[in-house]
Design a protein around this motif. Structure first.
Motif, PDB file in Angstrom:
ATOM      1  N   THR A 165       0.838  -1.208   0.000  1.00  0.00           N
ATOM      2  CA  THR A 165       0.000   0.000   0.000  1.00  0.00           C
ATOM      3  C   THR A 165       0.868   1.251   0.000  1.00  0.00           C
ATOM      4  O   THR A 165       1.366   1.662  -1.043  1.00  0.00           O
ATOM      5  N   CYS A 166       1.062   1.851   1.164  1.00  0.00           N
ATOM      6  CA  CYS A 166       1.759   3.143   1.218  1.00  0.00           C
ATOM      7  C   CYS A 166       3.239   3.052   0.841  1.00  0.00           C
ATOM      8  O   CYS A 166       3.841   4.052   0.448  1.00  0.00           O
ATOM      9  N   ASN A 211      -4.287   4.190   3.122  1.00  0.00           N
ATOM     10  CA  ASN A 211      -2.825   4.301   3.182  1.00  0.00           C
ATOM     11  C   ASN A 211      -2.340   4.784   4.541  1.00  0.00           C
ATOM     12  O   ASN A 211      -1.209   4.506   4.944  1.00  0.00           O
TER      13      ASN A 211
END
Length: 587
Positions: free
Chosen positions: A454-455, A555
């Motif tokens: 994700t982030c 996120n």
């Protein structure tokens, strides 16, 4: 060093306050015929030891007040005009003895000092069973003791008590453990009540008067670690490691100042880390923000801590290379000093190296087990029941680094959520107890996978390329079990009661040879990787921090609950890892 200083327990040589004694004993004991002069000058400069609860005269004031001229002035008041020989003798050989006579109002007894040859070398003295004895070890048979022949018992006792006003120790830059008399007045002008300092100690925060230490020219704020183990020699178990750590002079290691043993209790002195520890740093929401500066500084701090550990793991301070390890790395043992002038955030330093072990052979070549008092369970590696090697510290640093990454990405609330999921109890480790091979805990793996997907995903939507590289290194090179038991004997870790805080320098001439195996990264490899990560590429404007990535939605949060891990962890025996790690000669 002048002969008159050689009696001192710590070598006398440095005030947040000029506290006058809280009791009225000095004024009460002042004799009616005491003339104003040196007595009053001494009294006005007395400082209270908040540790010993008694007053002492600081060394710099002593040197100013007790001179040949002031001694002659006092002698002339009592005897009339004398030639200068007695004053010269006292100034050179017995200034502390004379100062004690002054506050006793017994200057008259100084007349025979030069004749008897009694001097400060004999101090401190004690009246034991009506017999005066030098606590400095000088013979009782000397002619100098005849100086006391005409003294009454109370006068002797009074001298023995008042001498301590002028005998407060001075801590040199290389001070170790000094055994002090119970009446010795420590030059600590502030001292708070003791607090818990871990499983094996209490801690005071105190201030050493500037004239009673050689670390700097100002008052020195210190932590006094009061050891709970009162057995004779217990303090020696920490001193070898602490002295070696001091010799490294590494900025990321808490500075050891010295130590003293008074009565049954030993105390170790360290420079006070005024910024708290890493755990308290994380918990303070004011310290967290999303920006490149914080991420860059944090990676520098992690690099510095690994660098300190690298120096500790491969000590090269003598002709015999030594192998050290910490054994209890955790956020509570990583302290923040705010003294660093090149950083408003300060600098993080490793503490509690006194719990460490020193060996002259690598772990796999030792026939005797390396053990210590239990470290914090959460940061112990899967191979905790084997010999405690330096690889043990790498796992612990991997746990801490992962926590730091989570804090940087999400903040303290998500770090606490991670702990609730992965380590709901303080003794829960970062690995699974559910199988014999103790793989990395599924929750730990799920968080690393979630961030990597994700982030911290590869590509333009990566919040921080630097943190992604650090996360992958933690995942692939730090939080991986050592695949082989490096022990070559059947020995196991000793119990706490058996092992104590042992600090050993072990030699094993008949150590068995072993084959090199792969394992988690070593300190030198970790340092090289971290330095590479911290070096921002010229074309990487968003390398540390990408403000374009939206962190307000998913996120900005970690996984809400544990998920089955599908994160691929490198095989612990892959040939590529063996090539990267090289032989285990520094395990």
């Amino acid at each position: 060093m002048p002969a008159e200083q050689q009696f001192l327990p710590l070598r006398l040589q440095q005030g947040l306050c000029d506290n006058e004694p809280t009791s009225a004993t000095w004024e009460d004991e002042m004799a009616p015929n005491q003339q104003r002069g040196l007595y009053d000058a001494i009294f006005e400069k007395l400082v209270r030891s908040e540790f010993s609860q008694k007053s002492f005269l600081p060394q710099d004031d002593f040197e100013t007040l007790i001179t040949e001229n002031t001694i002659k002035e006092e002698l002339d008041k009592v005897f009339g005009t004398l030639d200068s020989s007695l004053a010269k003798y006292i100034a050179k050989k017995a200034p502390r003895t004379f100062a004690t006579l002054v506050i006793q109002d017994k200057v008259l007894k100084a007349m025979n000092l030069e004749k008897s040859k009694f001097n400060d070398d004999y101090l401190p003295i004690a009246n034991e069973d009506s017999v005066l004895t030098s606590l400095n070890g000088l013979s009782r048979d000397g002619y100098a003791w005849k100086w006391f022949n005409s003294w009454r018992t109370q006068e002797k006792n009074d001298f023995c008590e008042k001498q301590w006003t002028f005998l407060s120790p001075i801590f040199e830059s290389n001070s170790m453990m000094e055994v002090l008399h119970r009446d010795c007045r420590l030059p600590f002008i502030t001292c708070d009540s003791k607090r818990e300092g871990g499983s094996f100690s209490f801690v005071h925060k105190a201030t050493i008067h500037h004239a009673h230490h050689k670390i700097s020219s100002a008052n020195l704020v210190i932590a006094i670690k009061e050891l709970r183990d009162t057995a004779v020699g217990a303090d020696q178990r920490e001193l070898a490691a602490l002295d070696l750590a001091r010799q490294l002079q590494h900025p990321h290691i808490v500075k050891f100042v010295g130590g003293f043993r008074q009565g049954p209790t030993s105390h170790l002195l360290f420079k006070w880390a005024d910024g708290g520890n890493l755990r308290s740093y994380w918990n303070n929401k004011k310290n967290w923000s999303r920006n490149a500066d914080l991420i860059s500084w944090t990676i520098e701090q992690i690099t510095g801590l690994f660098s300190a550990l690298e120096k500790w793991h491969d000590l090269k301070l003598s002709s015999t290379p030594l192998n050290g390890r910490h054994g209890d790395l955790k956020p509570e043992n990583i302290l923040r000093s705010l003294e660093a002038q090149d950083s408003r955030r300060g600098i993080f330093q490793i503490a509690d190296l006194g719990l460490a072990k020193i060996h002259s052979l690598p772990t796999h070549a030792r026939n005797n087990p390396s053990s210590t008092l239990d470290g914090t369970a959460r940061y112990k590696p899967p191979e905790v029941k084997a010999k405690i090697s330096r690889s043990y510290d790498i796992w612990s640093m991997g746990c801490i680094t992962l926590e730091w990454i989570i804090w940087l990405v999400y903040g303290i609330d998500e770090l606490k959520a991670f702990h609730d999921q992965a380590c709901p109890e303080d003794h829960d480790p970062f690995w699974s107890r559910d199988s014999d091979d103790h793989p990395t805990h599924p929750v730990v793996i799920s968080w690393m996978k979630y961030m990597a997907d994700t982030c911290l995903v590869d590509g333009e939507q990566c919040y921080s390329v630097a943190l992604r590289e650090l996360l992958i290194f933690v995942r692939d090179r730090l939080l991986v079990p050592d695949p082989v038991d490096h022990d070559t004997t059947d020995s196991t870790q000793q119990s706490n009661e058996d092992s104590g805080l042992s600090i050993l320098i072990t030699t094993t001439p008949d150590a068995k040879s072993v084959t090199s195996f792969s394992g988690r990264a070593k300190c030198n490899e970790s340092c090289m990787k971290l330095r590479k990560i911290s070096s921002t590429p010229n074309d990487g404007r968003n390398y540390m921090y990408n403000p374009k990535v939206n962190m307000s939605g998913p996120n900005g949060r970690g996984p809400s609950k544990p998920t089955p891990s599908k994160l691929q962890v490198p095989s612990p025996i892959s040939s590529s890892r063996q090539e990267v790690n090289g032989p285990l000669d520094n395990r």
